[in-house]
Design an enzyme around this catalytic site. Structure first.
Site, PDB file in Angstrom:
ATOM      1  N   LYS A  38       0.586  -1.253  -0.159  1.00  0.00           N
ATOM      2  CA  LYS A  38       0.068  -0.035   0.047  1.00  0.00           C
ATOM      3  C   LYS A  38       0.746   1.210   0.016  1.00  0.00           C
ATOM      4  O   LYS A  38       2.325   1.218   0.262  1.00  0.00           O
ATOM      5  CB  LYS A  38      -0.908  -0.053   1.151  1.00  0.00           C
ATOM      6  N   ARG A 132     -10.322  -0.428  15.338  1.00  0.00           N
ATOM      7  CA  ARG A 132     -10.445   0.242  14.184  1.00  0.00           C
ATOM      8  C   ARG A 132     -11.585  -0.267  13.007  1.00  0.00           C
ATOM      9  O   ARG A 132     -12.412   0.409  12.824  1.00  0.00           O
ATOM     10  CB  ARG A 132      -9.032   0.081  13.554  1.00  0.00           C
ATOM     11  N   TYR A 265      13.600  30.838   3.640  1.00  0.00           N
ATOM     12  CA  TYR A 265      12.466  31.672   3.996  1.00  0.00           C
ATOM     13  C   TYR A 265      12.521  31.914   5.617  1.00  0.00           C
ATOM     14  O   TYR A 265      12.917  31.139   6.537  1.00  0.00           O
ATOM     15  CB  TYR A 265      11.269  30.581   3.870  1.00  0.00           C
ATOM     16  N   MET A 313       9.590  23.833  -0.538  1.00  0.00           N
ATOM     17  CA  MET A 313       8.756  23.089  -1.372  1.00  0.00           C
ATOM     18  C   MET A 313       9.551  21.959  -2.225  1.00  0.00           C
ATOM     19  O   MET A 313       9.584  20.866  -2.416  1.00  0.00           O
ATOM     20  CB  MET A 313       7.690  23.631  -2.120  1.00  0.00           C
TER      21      MET A 313
END
Ligand SMILES: *Cc1c(COP(=O)(O)O)cnc(C)c1O
Length: 372
Positions: A38, A132, A265, A313
């Site tokens: 997954k 769950r 930044y 980013m």
């Protein structure tokens, strides 16, 4: 196309093979691996990893969503694919069309599948204490009802351990209780004449810490990739697992930062003395945690370079003052080896205040995956 230009993942398939062999050594001989692929195989690249696993004789896989299952089928993966989570009725068609096994997440969901009209292959989830998903272990009548639903072909029964990574008395007792609850359900079903279903309970830590368990499948995830959730677990472990993934990028530009100047930044870093700094072409959009701002290291030419300023980013800055002759185009290693040094995913996770599972599963689409 050149894949190592900006930022990329290298996969050591020899180490993946080694980890499979370690798990096969640990588990009873008739327990098969059903790897969790997954979240893009924990960031490693689902198609590449699943194909390599298939070549090693793996015939069952688990994923989190229908879309992940479909992606595996489209990449040529055969065998069983179990969807571990909820599937919306609008996606039921893909379950049938791509021959995916759906998890029965609770009693109501079983009815919904039954009343749809189509026939579904399912594994019934059992709640043995994680609370769950699954039908409660002590609701045997409800479980039997599900096994008898004419539109459901039940080929499996499974549960999930929630404290199997812990070694305290409480955690071990709780896990043993979960194991006993699960065994109770399987025995009760056998007693009532249901025979043809597979059982599975253990994830990575269930395999590592409770390898004496005897079920049909073990759903190995994080540890199959040679990674422990937390750094300390490696030293305590019963298996010798080797990391499959390396995360690398390039130096884009090197410059002088003069005493007292800030960088990045918010100018959160301030140079003490003149420093030589390098910009790297990887950032938080690629999955480098922003928590590594002014914290943590990368490797450059076999030496450690501290992260300075905020992670951007697409880029980040490191201090290379003490590393001779760093230049644009040089490799920088965020996870993996450089010279005699190594940074493990577990260490990056510790710097970022999380577990390695989160670090690798968030590695971005933009990274090239290169199998070696
Ligand atoms: C993710 C997952 C696994 C694999 O867990 P690891 O700890 O990564 O081995 C196994 N079972 C279920 C139900 C899961 O959601």
């Amino acid at each position: 196309m050149y894949q190592k230009g900006r930022a990329w993942i290298e996969l050591n398939m020899g180490n993946l093979k080694h980890n499979i062999e370690e798990f096969r050594r640990l588990l009873p001989f008739d327990c098969a691996l059903m790897p969790a692929v997954k979240a893009n195989a924990y960031g490693h690249g689902a198609a590449l990893v699943a194909k390599a696993l298939q070549e090693q004789g793996i015939q069952a896989f688990c994923v989190a969503s229908v879309a992940e299952g479909v992606q595996l089928r489209l990449s040529g993966i055969k065998g069983e694919i179990l969807v571990l989570g909820y599937t919306h009725p609008a996606e039921f068609n893909d379950l049938v069309a791509f021959n995916l096994i759906q998890t029965v997440v609770d009693g109501d969901y079983a009815k919904q599948l039954q009343n749809d009209g189509r026939r579904f292959t399912v594994h019934v989830g059992i709640d043995t204490g994680m609370h769950r998903l699954g039908v409660r272990w002590d609701h045997i009548e409800q479980i039997v009802e599900i096994f008898q639903m004419p539109n459901l072909k039940v080929t499996g029964l499974f549960s999930h351990l929630c404290v199997s990574d812990g070694n305290s008395v409480q955690e071990r007792t709780y896990t043993m209780e979960q194991i006993h609850h699960f065994e109770y359900v399987t025995e009760e079903l056998h007693r009532q004449g249901f025979q043809n279903f597979k059982c599975h309970l253990q994830g990575s830590y269930g395999i590592l810490n409770y390898s004496q368990c005897c079920f049909d499948y073990a759903r190995a995830g994080i540890a199959l990739y040679g990674i422990y959730s937390a750094k300390n677990d490696r030293t305590k472990a019963s298996a010798d697992l080797k990391p499959v993934l390396s995360l690398k990028t390039r130096v884009e530009s090197v410059r002088m930062l003069y005493h007292g100047e800030g960088a990045g930044y918010g100018l959160t870093y301030n140079a003490q003395g003149n420093r030589i700094i390098a910009a790297l072409s990887i950032g938080y959009a690629d999955g480098v945690p922003r928590e590594l701002s002014n914290c943590g290291y990368v490797l450059c030419n076999g030496r450690m370079a501290p992260v300075i300023g905020r992670i951007c980013m697409d880029q980040m800055l490191v201090d290379v003052t003490d590393i001779p002759q760093v230049k644009a185009g040089d490799e920088a290693v965020l996870i993996g080896k450089s010279g005699d040094l190594q940074i493990q995913a577990e260490e990056m996770a510790q710097w970022a205040g999380t577990i390695s599972n989160e670090i690798v599963s968030r590695l971005g689409e933009r990274l090239e995956r290169v199998a070696e």
